[in-house]
Design a protein around this motif. Structure first.
Motif, mmCIF file in Angstrom:
data_model
loop_
_atom_site.group_PDB
_atom_site.id
_atom_site.type_symbol
_atom_site.label_atom_id
_atom_site.label_comp_id
_atom_site.label_asym_id
_atom_site.label_seq_id
_atom_site.Cartn_x
_atom_site.Cartn_y
_atom_site.Cartn_z
ATOM 1 N N VAL A 60 0.897 -1.180 0.049
ATOM 2 C CA VAL A 60 0.094 0.058 -0.032
ATOM 3 C C VAL A 60 0.795 1.217 -0.093
ATOM 4 N N SER A 61 1.969 1.290 0.829
ATOM 5 C CA SER A 61 2.923 2.363 0.787
ATOM 6 C C SER A 61 3.452 2.661 -0.526
ATOM 7 N N GLU A 62 3.866 1.622 -1.187
ATOM 8 C CA GLU A 62 4.260 1.578 -2.786
ATOM 9 C C GLU A 62 3.501 2.188 -3.541
ATOM 10 N N ILE A 63 2.298 1.802 -3.623
ATOM 11 C CA ILE A 63 1.151 2.358 -4.481
ATOM 12 C C ILE A 63 1.081 3.825 -4.071
ATOM 13 N N TRP A 64 1.064 4.162 -3.020
ATOM 14 C CA TRP A 64 1.058 5.684 -2.553
ATOM 15 C C TRP A 64 2.425 6.300 -3.277
ATOM 16 N N ILE A 65 3.449 5.680 -3.284
ATOM 17 C CA ILE A 65 4.357 6.209 -3.835
ATOM 18 C C ILE A 65 4.371 6.707 -5.189
ATOM 19 N N PHE A 66 3.754 5.708 -5.942
ATOM 20 C CA PHE A 66 3.590 6.033 -7.423
ATOM 21 C C PHE A 66 2.323 6.708 -7.778
ATOM 22 N N GLY A 67 1.501 6.821 -6.615
ATOM 23 C CA GLY A 67 0.171 7.576 -7.058
ATOM 24 C C GLY A 67 0.794 8.910 -6.682
ATOM 25 N N LEU A 68 1.591 9.369 -5.716
ATOM 26 C CA LEU A 68 1.929 10.626 -5.558
ATOM 27 C C LEU A 68 2.780 11.197 -6.901
ATOM 28 N N THR A 69 3.513 10.352 -7.335
ATOM 29 C CA THR A 69 4.413 10.639 -8.475
ATOM 30 C C THR A 69 3.410 10.991 -9.422
ATOM 31 N N TYR A 70 2.514 10.047 -9.826
ATOM 32 C CA TYR A 70 1.413 10.393 -10.855
ATOM 33 C C TYR A 70 1.012 11.817 -10.816
ATOM 34 N N TRP A 71 0.530 11.906 -9.482
ATOM 35 C CA TRP A 71 -0.315 13.204 -9.095
ATOM 36 C C TRP A 71 0.772 14.252 -9.325
ATOM 37 N N MET A 72 1.848 14.362 -9.093
ATOM 38 C CA MET A 72 2.872 15.273 -9.034
ATOM 39 C C MET A 72 3.144 15.665 -10.564
ATOM 40 N N LEU A 73 3.203 14.695 -11.352
ATOM 41 C CA LEU A 73 3.516 14.661 -12.882
ATOM 42 C C LEU A 73 2.512 15.326 -13.475
ATOM 43 N N SER A 97 -2.586 4.178 -9.824
ATOM 44 C CA SER A 97 -1.460 3.407 -9.171
ATOM 45 C C SER A 97 -1.709 1.929 -8.810
ATOM 46 N N ALA A 98 -2.878 1.837 -8.019
ATOM 47 C CA ALA A 98 -3.260 0.494 -7.313
ATOM 48 C C ALA A 98 -3.376 -0.357 -8.655
ATOM 49 N N THR A 99 -4.231 -0.090 -9.593
ATOM 50 C CA THR A 99 -4.552 -0.991 -10.670
ATOM 51 C C THR A 99 -3.323 -1.124 -11.572
ATOM 52 N N THR A 100 -2.495 -0.233 -11.579
ATOM 53 C CA THR A 100 -1.230 -0.579 -12.449
ATOM 54 C C THR A 100 -0.499 -1.408 -11.889
ATOM 55 N N PHE A 101 -0.077 -1.150 -10.451
ATOM 56 C CA PHE A 101 1.053 -1.857 -9.617
ATOM 57 C C PHE A 101 0.423 -3.165 -9.236
ATOM 58 N N SER A 102 -0.774 -3.697 -9.245
ATOM 59 C CA SER A 102 -1.161 -4.946 -8.977
ATOM 60 C C SER A 102 -1.114 -5.834 -10.464
ATOM 61 N N THR A 121 6.365 1.078 -16.201
ATOM 62 C CA THR A 121 7.625 0.678 -15.321
ATOM 63 C C THR A 121 6.942 0.069 -13.970
ATOM 64 N N GLU A 122 5.937 0.765 -13.445
ATOM 65 C CA GLU A 122 5.209 0.442 -12.583
ATOM 66 C C GLU A 122 4.596 -0.703 -12.233
ATOM 67 N N SER A 123 4.271 -1.096 -13.400
ATOM 68 C CA SER A 123 3.406 -2.504 -13.474
ATOM 69 C C SER A 123 4.768 -3.566 -13.575
ATOM 70 N N LEU A 124 5.755 -3.523 -14.007
ATOM 71 C CA LEU A 124 6.749 -4.225 -13.723
ATOM 72 C C LEU A 124 7.489 -4.473 -12.508
ATOM 73 N N ILE A 125 7.422 -2.999 -11.871
ATOM 74 C CA ILE A 125 8.236 -3.254 -10.407
ATOM 75 C C ILE A 125 6.975 -3.907 -9.492
ATOM 76 N N GLY A 126 5.692 -3.641 -9.753
ATOM 77 C CA GLY A 126 4.757 -4.275 -9.007
ATOM 78 C C GLY A 126 4.561 -5.657 -8.890
ATOM 79 N N LEU A 127 4.968 -6.182 -10.182
ATOM 80 C CA LEU A 127 5.052 -7.553 -10.483
ATOM 81 C C LEU A 127 6.378 -8.090 -9.549
ATOM 82 N N VAL A 128 7.408 -7.419 -9.632
ATOM 83 C CA VAL A 128 8.640 -7.851 -8.956
ATOM 84 C C VAL A 128 8.437 -7.862 -7.401
#
Length: 148
Positions: A60-73, A97-102, A121-128
């Motif tokens: 969940v924290s990693e999803i939020w990291i990516f979510g905040l990154t999307y939001w800032m961009l 981010s959650a749907t992409t990460f998972s 990249t997030e989908s790959l990292i999420g899988l890993v």
């Protein structure tokens, strides 16, 4: 769409930062949990639950990291859009981010422009990271089952 090289470079730099921070959070979180689980005191069932809830909290924290990154961009239109219209709420970016990460990917929100690099990249990292968590959980549970 991709003519703004500064926007493209910003997305790549933000992706590298989000990936690095997520991997670091995951590594440190698993290391912390592993040390806590190695303590001899405590019930085995509670330790297994601790491991499961800990891994979920990490994701969940990693999803939020990516979510905040999307939001800032998304605050800079040159970096792209999600869903064809500007997203106005942080939770839309976290949901994406959650749907992409998972790697679930409902498809109701799609990235457009340079921000697609972050999504791929997030989908790959999420899988890993999910696989890493599954391996960690298996190894920890095997210790508890073997000792019973």
């Amino acid at each position: 769409m991709y003519d703004d090289w500064f926007a493209n470079a910003t997305v790549v730099a933000a992706t590298i930062a989000a990936v690095s921070l997520s991997v670091l959070v995951h590594y440190e979180g698993l290391l912390f949990m592993s040390r806590r689980l190695a303590r001899p005191e405590g019930m085995r069932r509670v330790k297994v639950l601790y491991a499961i809830f800990g891994v979920v909290a990490l994701h969940v924290s990693e999803i939020w990291i990516f979510g905040l990154t999307y939001w800032m961009l998304l605050q800079w239109p040159g970096c792209g859009q999600l869903g064809g219209e500007p997203l106005t709420h942080l939770f839309d970016a976290v949901y994406f981010s959650a749907t992409t990460f998972s790697t679930l990917g409902y498809g109701d929100i799609a990235p457009l422009g340079p921000i697609r690099f972050l999504a791929g990249t997030e989908s790959l990292i999420g899988l890993v990271l999910i696989t890493w968590s599954a391996s960690f959980t298996y190894l920890e549970m095997e210790k508890f089952w073997r000792s019973s």
